[in-house]
Design an enzyme around this catalytic site. Structure first.
Site, short mmCIF file in Angstrom:
data_model
loop_
_atom_site.label_atom_id
_atom_site.label_comp_id
_atom_site.label_asym_id
_atom_site.label_seq_id
_atom_site.Cartn_x
_atom_site.Cartn_y
_atom_site.Cartn_z
N ASP A 15 -0.49 4.39 0.77
CA ASP A 15 -0.95 5.38 1.75
C ASP A 15 -0.18 5.18 3.05
O ASP A 15 0.32 4.09 3.34
CB ASP A 15 -2.45 5.29 1.98
CG ASP A 15 -2.87 4.04 2.74
OD1 ASP A 15 -2.52 2.94 2.27
OD2 ASP A 15 -3.53 4.15 3.79
N HIS A 67 4.37 3.87 12.16
CA HIS A 67 3.29 4.65 12.77
C HIS A 67 3.83 5.67 13.79
O HIS A 67 3.04 6.46 14.32
CB HIS A 67 2.24 3.78 13.46
CG HIS A 67 1.44 2.95 12.51
ND1 HIS A 67 0.19 2.43 12.83
CD2 HIS A 67 1.69 2.52 11.25
CE1 HIS A 67 -0.27 1.72 11.81
NE2 HIS A 67 0.64 1.77 10.84
N ASP A 104 6.56 1.04 5.90
CA ASP A 104 5.13 0.75 5.94
C ASP A 104 4.35 1.73 5.07
O ASP A 104 3.90 2.76 5.55
CB ASP A 104 4.65 0.83 7.40
CG ASP A 104 3.19 0.47 7.58
OD1 ASP A 104 2.67 -0.29 6.76
OD2 ASP A 104 2.59 0.97 8.55
N GLU A 109 -5.19 1.58 3.18
CA GLU A 109 -5.01 0.54 4.20
C GLU A 109 -4.92 1.14 5.59
O GLU A 109 -5.49 0.61 6.55
CB GLU A 109 -3.74 -0.27 3.89
CG GLU A 109 -3.59 -1.54 4.72
CD GLU A 109 -2.95 -1.33 6.07
OE1 GLU A 109 -3.11 -2.19 6.96
OE2 GLU A 109 -2.29 -0.28 6.27
N GLU A 110 -4.20 2.26 5.73
CA GLU A 110 -4.00 2.84 7.06
C GLU A 110 -5.28 3.42 7.64
O GLU A 110 -5.40 3.54 8.87
CB GLU A 110 -2.92 3.93 7.00
CG GLU A 110 -1.54 3.45 6.57
CD GLU A 110 -0.86 2.55 7.60
OE1 GLU A 110 -1.49 2.20 8.62
OE2 GLU A 110 0.30 2.21 7.39
N HIS A 143 0.85 -1.20 0.00
CA HIS A 143 0.00 0.00 0.00
C HIS A 143 0.88 1.24 0.00
O HIS A 143 1.95 1.25 0.60
CB HIS A 143 -0.98 0.02 1.17
CG HIS A 143 -0.37 0.06 2.54
ND1 HIS A 143 -0.01 1.24 3.16
CD2 HIS A 143 -0.08 -0.92 3.43
CE1 HIS A 143 0.49 0.98 4.36
NE2 HIS A 143 0.46 -0.33 4.55
#
Length: 451
Positions: free
Chosen positions: A92, A423, A123, A156-157, A90
């Site tokens: 995003d 994150h 990520d 996704e996030e 992903h």
């Protein structure tokens, strides 16, 4: 690292990969138009589409998904009769949080202490680069022996389910014999790992109302019901004294029987302050891979700066509940909602609205694809055996793919080992992990094609 020519090819391709990752990281592709312009995500999607076209992919398309975001699809046909493998990543990313807390700008890939720093570096923009590296290495060493589909998600996030709904409406699009999800990570840097389980996730927005408007705390405090205090009470009901998650009707005593996570290593990885206890009971692996976990992601209330002496009329919160394998996320959402409504004090009015949901996932680690990946990991990590671990986070698409294609083998690998700090501020990726996992993916595709 190993005599396999794939490895040498990937080493030679790393400078190009770093430059491409820098371009992709530069897009501020947070799929939340309230914080970042939609154009940033659209530009990142087009970048991914152009990258696939440059690699000879056919039917490349930027798909408009039901949640208003875009995913990128492409097909690279393989030899006649070859199996089909779907590669997922992903583009995003999470918001950068406090940009001033970053040592280097979050959207500028920066090398420091042997790592590459930037939001999405691990990520999961790095995951897309990993896929490109593996395919390029195969092309340079005889060709790609399987048909390859690539899907690069754009939400996704956010957990808003756009790609899941699109896949359900177009079930033929992502059919594959094996699926490699490039969005997890090794148990520790240098420890080759496949992720065998994922916790599911549900998010709910809670609003508590007690008064028609704020009141002077001196004139009315002590009798007037404070909405913020009511919210604090109901949030506290979600935890036992030791910090374990307590949602009425949701079991929270499951055990993890695979690789264990030593408490000392976890404290280091999580950067727990000296003297502060971990929460919950059981092993660390039990707590983060096999049991539910509730987290209060945010609270709507007056900040300290500018606060007035008032009894609050309304307050709100965003709550995340991680759902272990073996439980249904929709059922967990219903239990969480019922718990909040039951435990709200003083007859305060409470409303609960779901804002995201994804099902948990458990892989069959004895399947042929896992055997091929174990062999590939031995090439990429000489002298090390592949481990199977859990992941406490969620990849909602996994549950959807497992339901749509029950015969497909789903593997999860990726760049998000603990040092990556995904994150959080100062997210980074290890170039060594990118190199080795690209080798592993390329060798896996070769081994899987050979049967």
């Amino acid at each position: 690292m190993t005599a396999d020519p794939i490895a040498g090819t990937i080493v030679s391709l790393l400078p190009r990969a770093r430059a491409e990752l820098a371009e992709l990281v530069a897009f501020r592709s947070v799929a939340d138009p309230a914080q970042f312009p939609r154009s940033e995500c659209e530009a990142a999607a087009e970048w991914c589409a152009d990258a696939l076209r440059a690699e000879g992919f056919q039917d490349v398309a930027v798909l408009d998904t039901p949640d208003g975001t875009q995913s990128v699809y492409g097909l690279l046909p393989g030899p006649a009769g070859a199996p089909t493998v779907l590669l997922y990543a992903h583009y995003d990313v999470q918001p950068p949080l406090d940009e001033d807390a970053w040592v280097s700008p979050p959207f500028e890939l920066t090398e420091r202490d042997g790592r590459w720093y930037g939001r999405g570096a691990a990520d999961c923009k790095g995951g897309f680069i990993m896929h490109l590296l593996a395919l390029r290495a195969l092309k340079a060493n005889g060709g790609v022996p399987v048909s390859v589909k690539v899907i690069v998600e754009g939400s996704e996030e956010q957990g808003t389910g756009g790609l899941e709904r699109y896949a359900e409406a177009h079930p033929e699009l992502l059919t594959a014999d094996a699926i490699v999800i490039g969005d997890s990570g090794n148990f520790q840097e240098g420890v080759p790992t496949v992720t065998a389980t994922l916790r599911g996730m549900t998010m709910v927005r809670v609003r508590v109302d007690t008064l028609e408007g704020n009141l002077h705390s001196g004139q009315f405090g002590g009798a007037a019901p404070d909405a913020l205090a009511a919210l604090i009470r109901v949030l506290d009901s979600l935890r036992a004294e030791d910090g374990s998650t307590t949602v009425d009707g949701l079991p929270a005593e499951q055990s993890w029987d695979g690789i264990q996570y030593p408490e000392s290593a976890f404290r280091t990885d999580a950067k727990v302050l000296d003297g502060v206890d971990l929460i919950g009971s059981g092993t660390v692996a039990d707590r983060i891979w096999a049991r539910p976990a509730v987290t209060v992601l945010g609270i709507d209330c007056p900040p300290v700066v500018g606060a007035t002496p008032s009894v609050q009329a309304s307050a709100g919160a965003l709550i995340s509940l991680r759902v272990p394998p073996g439980r249904d996320a929709a059922e967990a959402t219903a239990l969480l909602t019922a718990h909040l409504e039951k435990h709200i004090p003083w007859g305060a009015r409470i409303s609960v609205e779901q804002s995201g949901q994804g099902q948990p996932f458990r892989a069959d680690v004895k399947s042929p694809a896992y055997t091929a990946m174990a062999s590939a990991m031995r090439v990429a990590y000489p002298g090390r055996e592949m481990q199977a671990a859990g992941m406490g986070g969620s990849i909602p698409l996994c549950g959807t793919l497992a339901a749509l294609y029950p015969e497909s083998e789903i593997l999860l690998i990726g760049l998000s080992e603990p040092k990556a700090q995904i994150h959080a501020v100062n997210e980074s990726v290890s170039p060594s992990e990118l190199e080795r996992l690209s080798v592993a993916e390329a060798v896996f595709l070769r081994e899987y094609a050979a049967g």
